[in-house]
Design a protein around this motif. Structure first.
Motif, PDB file in Angstrom:
ATOM      1  N   PRO A 240      19.472  27.358 -31.204  1.00 55.04           N
ATOM      2  CA  PRO A 240      18.182  27.568 -31.869  1.00 55.04           C
ATOM      3  C   PRO A 240      17.434  28.762 -31.245  1.00 55.04           C
ATOM      4  O   PRO A 240      16.199  28.787 -31.258  1.00 55.04           O
TER       5      PRO A 240
ATOM      6  N   ASN B 145      27.038  24.936 -33.443  1.00 55.35           N
ATOM      7  CA  ASN B 145      26.020  24.620 -34.470  1.00 55.35           C
ATOM      8  C   ASN B 145      24.971  25.726 -34.459  1.00 55.35           C
ATOM      9  O   ASN B 145      24.239  25.888 -33.482  1.00 55.35           O
TER      10      ASN B 145
ATOM     11  N   ILE C 164      21.537  27.301 -35.686  1.00 56.75           N
ATOM     12  CA  ILE C 164      20.238  26.987 -36.292  1.00 56.75           C
ATOM     13  C   ILE C 164      19.460  28.275 -36.575  1.00 56.75           C
ATOM     14  O   ILE C 164      18.709  28.364 -37.545  1.00 56.75           O
TER      15      ILE C 164
ATOM     16  N   ASN D 298      17.804  31.558 -37.745  1.00 52.80           N
ATOM     17  CA  ASN D 298      17.730  32.162 -39.080  1.00 52.80           C
ATOM     18  C   ASN D 298      17.910  33.669 -39.048  1.00 52.80           C
ATOM     19  O   ASN D 298      17.631  34.298 -38.025  1.00 52.80           O
TER      20      ASN D 298
ATOM     21  N   VAL E 149      20.241  31.749 -41.440  1.00 50.54           N
ATOM     22  CA  VAL E 149      21.534  31.054 -41.310  1.00 50.54           C
ATOM     23  C   VAL E 149      22.583  31.646 -42.262  1.00 50.54           C
ATOM     24  O   VAL E 149      23.765  31.753 -41.910  1.00 50.54           O
TER      25      VAL E 149
ATOM     26  N   VAL F 159      23.547  24.959 -39.495  1.00 48.85           N
ATOM     27  CA  VAL F 159      22.833  23.677 -39.633  1.00 48.85           C
ATOM     28  C   VAL F 159      21.858  23.736 -40.821  1.00 48.85           C
ATOM     29  O   VAL F 159      20.849  24.445 -40.775  1.00 48.85           O
ATOM     30  N   THR F 160      22.189  22.990 -41.872  1.00 44.00           N
ATOM     31  CA  THR F 160      21.326  22.892 -43.063  1.00 44.00           C
ATOM     32  C   THR F 160      20.780  21.466 -43.207  1.00 44.00           C
ATOM     33  O   THR F 160      20.257  21.096 -44.252  1.00 44.00           O
TER      34      THR F 160
ATOM     35  N   HIS G 289      20.819  28.302 -46.841  1.00 40.56           N
ATOM     36  CA  HIS G 289      19.561  27.850 -46.235  1.00 40.56           C
ATOM     37  C   HIS G 289      18.473  28.908 -46.354  1.00 40.56           C
ATOM     38  O   HIS G 289      18.005  29.461 -45.355  1.00 40.56           O
TER      39      HIS G 289
ATOM     40  N   MET H   2      12.872  19.907 -37.396  1.00 38.63           N
ATOM     41  CA  MET H   2      14.151  20.606 -37.189  1.00 38.63           C
ATOM     42  C   MET H   2      14.903  20.025 -36.007  1.00 38.63           C
ATOM     43  O   MET H   2      16.121  19.864 -36.062  1.00 38.63           O
TER      44      MET H   2
ATOM     45  N   ALA I  97      18.464  18.556 -36.240  1.00 34.06           N
ATOM     46  CA  ALA I  97      19.542  19.137 -35.417  1.00 34.06           C
ATOM     47  C   ALA I  97      20.246  18.061 -34.599  1.00 34.06           C
ATOM     48  O   ALA I  97      21.461  18.104 -34.413  1.00 34.06           O
TER      49      ALA I  97
END
Ligand SMILES: NC(=O)C1=CN([C@@H]2O[C@H](COP(=O)(O)OP(=O)(O)OC[C@H]3O[C@@H](n4cnc5c(N)ncnc54)[C@H](O)[C@@H]3O)[C@@H](O)[C@H]2O)C=CC1
Ligand SMILES: O=C([O-])CC(=O)C(=O)O
Length: 336
Positions: free
Chosen positions: A99, A138, A140, A142, A144, A169-170, A200, A251, A255
């Protein structure tokens, strides 16, 4: 012996015992001190499937690590600060959650984050390729729709690419869809499962209201309201936060739901199925979000879209057009 010395000895003793004794998986969070990173780190410290939790960021990891390490749960927590410590943060990890990066402010699109976040994701993925090439990743950060293609290109270049282990991750789109649909139907959101496919960002987020479990039907006004609200859920939060960021708490919840599913898959649980933005042959695009089954090797199966109604078919056409551009932008960035 002075007090100072006693303090030192007891700290050494603590470190001696901190061996991650409980069996479980090793998880790293990159961007762990951010708005998403902090609650996500807390949730992962509470997850019984995690034995070792590595928290990496370019700022503020010592404080977050110290704080979270006092929670009396099984996972051993270690903090890593700055690029010199990235490799130690990543070595031996089973799952890496990313993230890291800047969030939107009102008036921005997710694509407006590309210039900063593309480089951040590229560098972090180069570290993953070097230090934990077999980890599930994964993403996260953006946008994405572009950062996942960037990650794929980095791994290809390094010779470590395994399309079964790369997931955008959506889950937050599904979490929102379940919540908003349950509100309209007067149901408990925990009993609703809405597949959300595509990507996403805006119109690439395509909720399949015709495939909800349990089966339900909507008026055309309800369907239009729900589709628009799900597609604009992120913007709704960005505007409400009025300049201090985007969704962080929901989020982190989404997540951890998704990371937990990945870990249950790794453990060998059957029928772990979630939506994610993944390398895909479900459409003609090289990446697409749809339902995937998670297992010991990451993505074990990607499900076809199933029968769509007329408005979903129209939505899919528009989503694919925008997605193609975002995917290409990511690939170009990483291969230039
Ligand atoms: N996939 C999704 O559904 C969602 C994605 N996001 C995205 O997640 C990202 C993070 O959002 P927030 O946590 O709210 O932002 P934030 O600004 O609160 O936190 C980001 C963290 O990343 C760290 N960071 C920056 N550069 C880094 C680097 N090179 N290596 C490691 N860490 C680095 C920062 O120090 C900061 O702690 C944004 O790109 C946002 O758009 C946000 C919500 C939902
Ligand atoms: O909207 C944003 O910028 C953050 C995000 O991806 C979301 O909340 O879905």
């Amino acid at each position: 012996m002075g007090l100072k010395m006693e303090g030192k000895i007891s700290l050494e003793l603590t470190n001696c015992r901190a061996k991650g004794g409980s069996s479980g998986f090793k998880v790293a969070i990159l961007g762990a001190a951010g708005g998403i990173g902090q609650p996500l780190s807390m949730f992962m410290k509470m997850n019984p499937l995690v034995s070792v939790l590595h928290l990496y960021d370019v700022a503020n990891t010592p404080g977050v690590t110290s704080d979270i390490s006092h929670m009396d749960t099984g996972a051993v927590v270690r903090g890593f600060l700055g690029p010199q410590q990235l490799e130690n943060a990543l070595t031996g990890m089973d799952l890496v959650i990313i993230p890291a990066g800047v969030p939107r402010k009102p008036g921005m699109t997710r694509d407006d984050l590309f210039n900063i976040n593309a480089g951040i994701v590229k560098t972090l993925c180069e570290g993953i390729a070097k230090c934990c090439p077999n980890a599930i990743v994964n993403i996260i950060s953006n946008p994405v729709n572009s950062t996942v293609p960037i990650a794929a290109e980095v791994f290809k270049k390094a010779g470590t690419y395994d399309p079964k282990k790369l997931l955008g991750v959506t889950m937050l789109d599904v979490v929102r869809a379940n919540t908003f649909v349950a509100e309209v139907l007067g149901l408990d959101p925990r009993e609703v499962d809405v597949p959300v496919v595509g990507g996403h960002a805006g119109i690439t987020i395509l909720p399949l209201l015709s495939q909800i479990n349990p089966p339900c039907s909507f008026t055309s006004e309800e369907a239009a309201y729900l589709t628009s609200r799900i597609q604009n859920g992120g913007t709704e939060v960005v505007e409400a936060k009025a300049g201090v960021g985007s969704a962080t708490l929901s989020m982190a919840y989404a997540a951890v739901k998704f990371a937990d599913a990945c870990l249950r898959g790794l453990r060998g649980d059957a029928d772990v199925i979630k939506c994610a933005f993944v390398p895909s042959v479900v459409t003609e695009l090289p990446f697409f979000a749809s339902k995937v089954r998670l297992g010991r090797n990451g993505i074990e199966e990607i499900y076809a879209l199933g029968p769509l109604n007329e408005s979903e078919r129209a939505g899919l056409k528009m989503a694919k057009k925008e997605l193609a551009v975002s995917i290409e932008k990511g690939i170009l960035f990483a291969t230039k």
